[in-house]
Write a protein that holds these residues in place. Sequence first.
Motif, mmCIF file in Angstrom:
data_model
loop_
_atom_site.group_PDB
_atom_site.id
_atom_site.type_symbol
_atom_site.label_atom_id
_atom_site.label_comp_id
_atom_site.label_asym_id
_atom_site.label_seq_id
_atom_site.Cartn_x
_atom_site.Cartn_y
_atom_site.Cartn_z
ATOM 1 N N LEU A 104 -16.178 137.195 -11.098
ATOM 2 C CA LEU A 104 -15.102 138.162 -11.318
ATOM 3 C C LEU A 104 -15.414 139.488 -10.634
ATOM 4 O O LEU A 104 -14.533 140.103 -10.018
ATOM 5 N N GLN A 105 -16.643 139.916 -10.730
ATOM 6 C CA GLN A 105 -17.040 141.179 -10.112
ATOM 7 C C GLN A 105 -16.925 141.094 -8.591
ATOM 8 O O GLN A 105 -16.430 142.021 -7.950
ATOM 9 N N THR A 106 -17.352 139.992 -8.033
ATOM 10 C CA THR A 106 -17.236 139.795 -6.585
ATOM 11 C C THR A 106 -15.770 139.766 -6.163
ATOM 12 O O THR A 106 -15.381 140.414 -5.183
ATOM 13 N N THR A 107 -14.959 139.019 -6.911
ATOM 14 C CA THR A 107 -13.533 138.928 -6.605
ATOM 15 C C THR A 107 -12.877 140.299 -6.704
ATOM 16 O O THR A 107 -12.081 140.686 -5.830
ATOM 17 N N LYS A 113 -11.558 146.336 -2.021
ATOM 18 C CA LYS A 113 -11.724 146.687 -0.605
ATOM 19 C C LYS A 113 -10.450 146.393 0.177
ATOM 20 O O LYS A 113 -10.021 147.189 1.026
ATOM 21 N N GLN A 114 -9.837 145.238 -0.092
ATOM 22 C CA GLN A 114 -8.610 144.866 0.613
ATOM 23 C C GLN A 114 -7.477 145.852 0.291
ATOM 24 O O GLN A 114 -6.755 146.289 1.197
ATOM 25 N N LEU A 120 -5.086 152.593 3.205
ATOM 26 C CA LEU A 120 -5.423 153.440 4.351
ATOM 27 C C LEU A 120 -4.518 153.140 5.548
ATOM 28 O O LEU A 120 -4.020 154.071 6.215
ATOM 29 N N ASP A 121 -4.276 151.843 5.811
ATOM 30 C CA ASP A 121 -3.385 151.462 6.908
ATOM 31 C C ASP A 121 -1.976 151.987 6.672
ATOM 32 O O ASP A 121 -1.328 152.500 7.604
ATOM 33 N N LYS A 122 -1.491 151.884 5.470
ATOM 34 C CA LYS A 122 -0.143 152.377 5.124
ATOM 35 C C LYS A 122 -0.061 153.879 5.328
ATOM 36 O O LYS A 122 0.911 154.388 5.911
ATOM 37 N N LEU A 123 -1.079 154.598 4.872
ATOM 38 C CA LEU A 123 -1.078 156.048 5.034
ATOM 39 C C LEU A 123 -1.116 156.431 6.509
ATOM 40 O O LEU A 123 -0.417 157.366 6.935
ATOM 41 N N ARG A 124 -1.887 155.723 7.307
ATOM 42 C CA ARG A 124 -1.954 156.020 8.748
ATOM 43 C C ARG A 124 -0.611 155.754 9.426
ATOM 44 O O ARG A 124 -0.191 156.506 10.296
ATOM 45 N N ARG A 125 0.023 154.670 9.032
ATOM 46 C CA ARG A 125 1.325 154.347 9.622
ATOM 47 C C ARG A 125 2.385 155.373 9.241
ATOM 48 O O ARG A 125 3.194 155.775 10.060
ATOM 49 N N GLU A 126 2.410 155.797 8.001
ATOM 50 C CA GLU A 126 3.474 156.661 7.521
ATOM 51 C C GLU A 126 3.224 158.138 7.793
ATOM 52 O O GLU A 126 4.153 158.889 8.039
ATOM 53 N N VAL A 127 1.999 158.596 7.763
ATOM 54 C CA VAL A 127 1.724 160.020 7.841
ATOM 55 C C VAL A 127 1.489 160.480 9.268
ATOM 56 O O VAL A 127 2.051 161.482 9.718
#
Length: 151
Positions: A104-107, A113-114, A120-127
């Motif tokens: 569970l901890q690994t999952t 992380k995902q 982060l990708d969403k923020l880079r695309r939008e901002v």
Amino acid sequence: MEADDSYDGGGLEREGHSIEDLLVALEKHRLECEQTGKYEEAELARMRLEQLRQHEERSRRDALLEQQLAERMGVEEAHMLGLQEFNNIWDQKQQDFESHANSLQTTLATRHKQEHQAQLDKLRREVEPRTPRWSRDLLNLRKIQETLAKM
């Protein structure tokens, strides 16, 4: 003294009902001796009776103690087997829990992380691609600054 003649030292190891029969016969012999006036023989028979009774009582007590000890050992062994079985089951459940908690901890770490990367990708695309929208006051102040700089 016919009962005394039939009595031998090894005769004490007979079965319980034989000793009882011997006690009854010895008591009968003692009473007969008292009635016929053979007091010394009667006293000897009484002493033999007492010895036999004490020996019989000791034998029964020892047998009872052995039986109780055997029962106690059986109960203790059963308890130890039950305790060992419980401990084995507990250890297995603990291992299962630990492996499940680790998975569970690994999952959860992977998912975290995902999700973080996706955010982060969403923020880079939008901002980042947006052009700033300046307020009216800022635009007016810049115009005033430009006109004053020309003068």
